[in-house]
Design a protein around this motif. Structure first.
Motif, mmCIF file in Angstrom:
data_model
loop_
_atom_site.group_PDB
_atom_site.id
_atom_site.type_symbol
_atom_site.label_atom_id
_atom_site.label_comp_id
_atom_site.label_asym_id
_atom_site.label_seq_id
_atom_site.Cartn_x
_atom_site.Cartn_y
_atom_site.Cartn_z
ATOM 1 N N LYS A 1 3.624 29.716 -2.748
ATOM 2 C CA LYS A 1 4.784 30.762 -1.881
ATOM 3 C C LYS A 1 5.988 29.824 -2.654
ATOM 4 O O LYS A 1 5.449 29.151 -1.932
ATOM 5 N N VAL B 1 9.291 28.031 -0.801
ATOM 6 C CA VAL B 1 9.831 27.333 0.065
ATOM 7 C C VAL B 1 11.667 27.432 -0.155
ATOM 8 O O VAL B 1 11.886 26.347 -1.303
ATOM 9 N N ILE C 1 4.715 27.382 4.758
ATOM 10 C CA ILE C 1 5.218 28.542 4.195
ATOM 11 C C ILE C 1 4.923 28.995 2.853
ATOM 12 O O ILE C 1 4.777 29.862 2.897
ATOM 13 N N GLY D 1 1.902 30.821 3.280
ATOM 14 C CA GLY D 1 1.667 32.215 3.801
ATOM 15 C C GLY D 1 0.920 31.956 5.443
ATOM 16 O O GLY D 1 1.058 33.128 6.032
ATOM 17 N N ASP E 1 6.346 31.765 8.288
ATOM 18 C CA ASP E 1 7.969 32.115 7.439
ATOM 19 C C ASP E 1 9.341 30.956 7.569
ATOM 20 O O ASP E 1 10.604 31.604 6.879
ATOM 21 N N SER F 1 10.675 31.507 4.321
ATOM 22 C CA SER F 1 9.623 31.850 2.965
ATOM 23 C C SER F 1 10.394 32.911 1.806
ATOM 24 O O SER F 1 12.103 32.779 2.270
#
Lengths: 112, 393
Positions: B2, B4, B98, B101, B104, B228
């Motif tokens: 994800k 950042v 982050i 996952g 956050d 996030s």
């Protein structure tokens, strides 16, 4: 003083390492014989250090990295009045630091 | 993985501080949290970077202590000790939390309070990162490793003391525009090198390095709020993405490196960071490099990929790396003049770059900066963390 500085020779590929490692950096073998690190070589680089971390008798400390003729490199004290890059030196053993547990012996380099 | 984002950045002024360790950390953290303006979004995790508190401040478990100061329970908390690369290592821990996952919002704070001990003890505490048998017992310190490195590097590439002085002069001038910098005094080539009194003004520390080639010993803290993409989308303010990080190690002793002047760990960490960001060194608008010693700014500017090997000092001579140049390096003043509270440094580099990408740097602002790079150099090059930041819309 009969103190010697030692490194390791890999029993598989023959590479000499100083300082020692648990695994040979060249071939990852895990068995070694102990070898004495000594002899002649040349000064690869040197510095006069004035910012000392502990009490030394001198105002500065002359440190060097020396490449021995067998290719092994070492860090130690350079006992030469007129240091030059590439100068020929040989190893000796002497006091390199006074610590709480007593005088520490280590590598010194003198001109040849 | 994800994405950042860096939602907020804050720091204390670097220098000598009367504040206890946790007050430094709290002030920087609160500044970063205020900057992020999270509204009601809770902080999931806290990571504290520090190198010497166990020894010089007699305090451990700093992550838990900071959660308590900021009343952020039950946020997860940890402390990262990774020598002078502790700061960016802690950012990497937050990044991973982050990106995976697991969190956050992560607060990353670097802090060091080192002026409570005398210079000799401070130098010795940092020297304890050197090899215990093959370096430390010889009185090896970080300045001495830098001196050994500098003599070899200068001989090989034709770098002269005037080039080292140019780094110092530039970074002091930048720091004079940075209210957070430890040293706010401009210096001149005459005063530190060419006039007869320069030998008094600028005594040797580890030949060929002199006093103005070395960073000061500083107290201070710096802090980032990482979030996030989901949280970033809800926040007002510019979006700065932590686009890529890289990290690489090398031999513990400097002498065991085949070519001790080749900063292989910097090269590999930078390549990783750029690859992960999908960017190239030539895309970078502003960089913060780890100039604990002036020679390192030149060497890292090459190893990071900005200039060919052996040409960093030529770029410096051309003015490429000063504010207004092609690639301003260390607009904050760098470690050289902003200061070097060891555990805080890697975080502080990214604080400056976040502010730069948000256009919040006042007199030292690099115009229209969109992409930024930082190199946090640990050990004497045996552990390096590189980061690439990108401003989005």
């Amino acid at each position: 003083m009969s103190m010697k500085v030692t490194g390791m020779k890999c029993s598989s590929c023959g590479t000499v390492s100083y300082p020692t490692h648990a695994v040979c950096p060249s071939c990852r073998n895990e068995t070694f014989e102990t070898v004495v690190i000594e002899g002649e070589g040349k000064v690869l680089t040197y510095t006069d250090v004035y910012a000392l971390a502990v009490e030394y008798e001198t105002r500065y400390l002359r440190l060097a990295i020396v490449e021995l003729d067998d290719g092994v490199r070492v860090t130690g004290h350079l006992l030469a009045d007129k240091p030059k890059l590439g100068m020929r030196v040989k190893t000796t053993i002497g006091t390199v630091r006074e610590m709480a547990e007593g005088a520490i012996q280590g590598l010194q380099f003198v001109a040849v | 993985m994800k994405s950042v984002y860096i939602a907020g950045a804050g720091m204390t002024r670097f220098g000598r501080s009367e504040w206890p360790l946790m007050q430094l950390a709290s002030v920087a953290s609160l500044a970063a949290l205020k900057h992020a303006n999270l509204g009601g979004v809770p902080v999931d995790g806290v990571v504290v970077a520090n190198m010497g508190a166990a020894r010089i401040n007699r305090q451990t478990a700093l992550g838990s202590a900071l959660v308590d100061q900021l009343a952020l329970y039950p946020a997860a908390a940890e402390s990262v000790e990774n020598g002078p690369a502790s700061g960016a290592s802690a950012v990497k821990v937050g990044f991973q939390a982050i990106a995976s996952g697991m969190a956050d919002v992560v607060l990353v704070t670097g802090v060091e309070r080192m002026r409570v001990v005398n210079g000799m003890e401070g130098t010795d505490f940092v020297a304890s990162l050197s090899h215990p048998i093959a370096e430390y017992i010889y009185g090896v310190t970080l300045p001495s490793l830098a001196g050994l490195f500098a003599r070899l590097f200068m001989e090989k590439h034709g770098v002269e003391r005037k080039h080292l002085a140019m780094v110092a002069i530039k970074n002091h001038a930048n720091a004079a525009k940075n209210p957070y910098a430890h040293i706010q005094q401009t210096i001149t080539m005459e005063g530190i090198l060419t006039l007869p009194e320069a030998v008094v003004n600028n005594p040797p520390i580890a030949e060929p390095l002199h006093m103005f080639d070395c960073c000061p010993v500083s107290d201070g803290a710096a802090s980032l709020v990482l979030v996030s993409q989901e949280v970033a989308a809800k926040l007002k303010g510019p979006k700065v993405r932590l686009a890529g990080m890289g990290q690489a190690t090398d031999t513990h002793t400097v002498h065991e490196r085949k070519d001790p002047t080749d900063l292989k760990s910097v090269r590999i960490a930078a390549e990783q960071a750029f690859r992960r960001a999908g960017l190239k060194p030539e895309d970078v608008d502003v960089a913060e490099l780890h100039d604990a010693f002036t020679i390192l700014e030149i060497a890292e500017s090459e190893a990071s990929g900005f200039f060919p090997r052996g040409e960093g000092h030529k770029a410096l001579e051309r003015g490429d790396t000063q504010l207004g140049g092609r690639l301003p390096i260390n607009p904050s003043g760098g470690l050289k003049a902003k200061g070097h509270p060891v555990g805080a440094t890697g975080v502080a580099q990214l604080v400056e770059l976040t502010w730069q990408l948000r256009g919040e740097c006042g007199e030292r602002q690099v115009k229209d900066a969109k992409i930024a790079y930082a190199c946090n150099f640990g050990g004497f090059g045996n552990n390096v963390v590189a980061s690439v930041l990108q401003r989005e819309a």
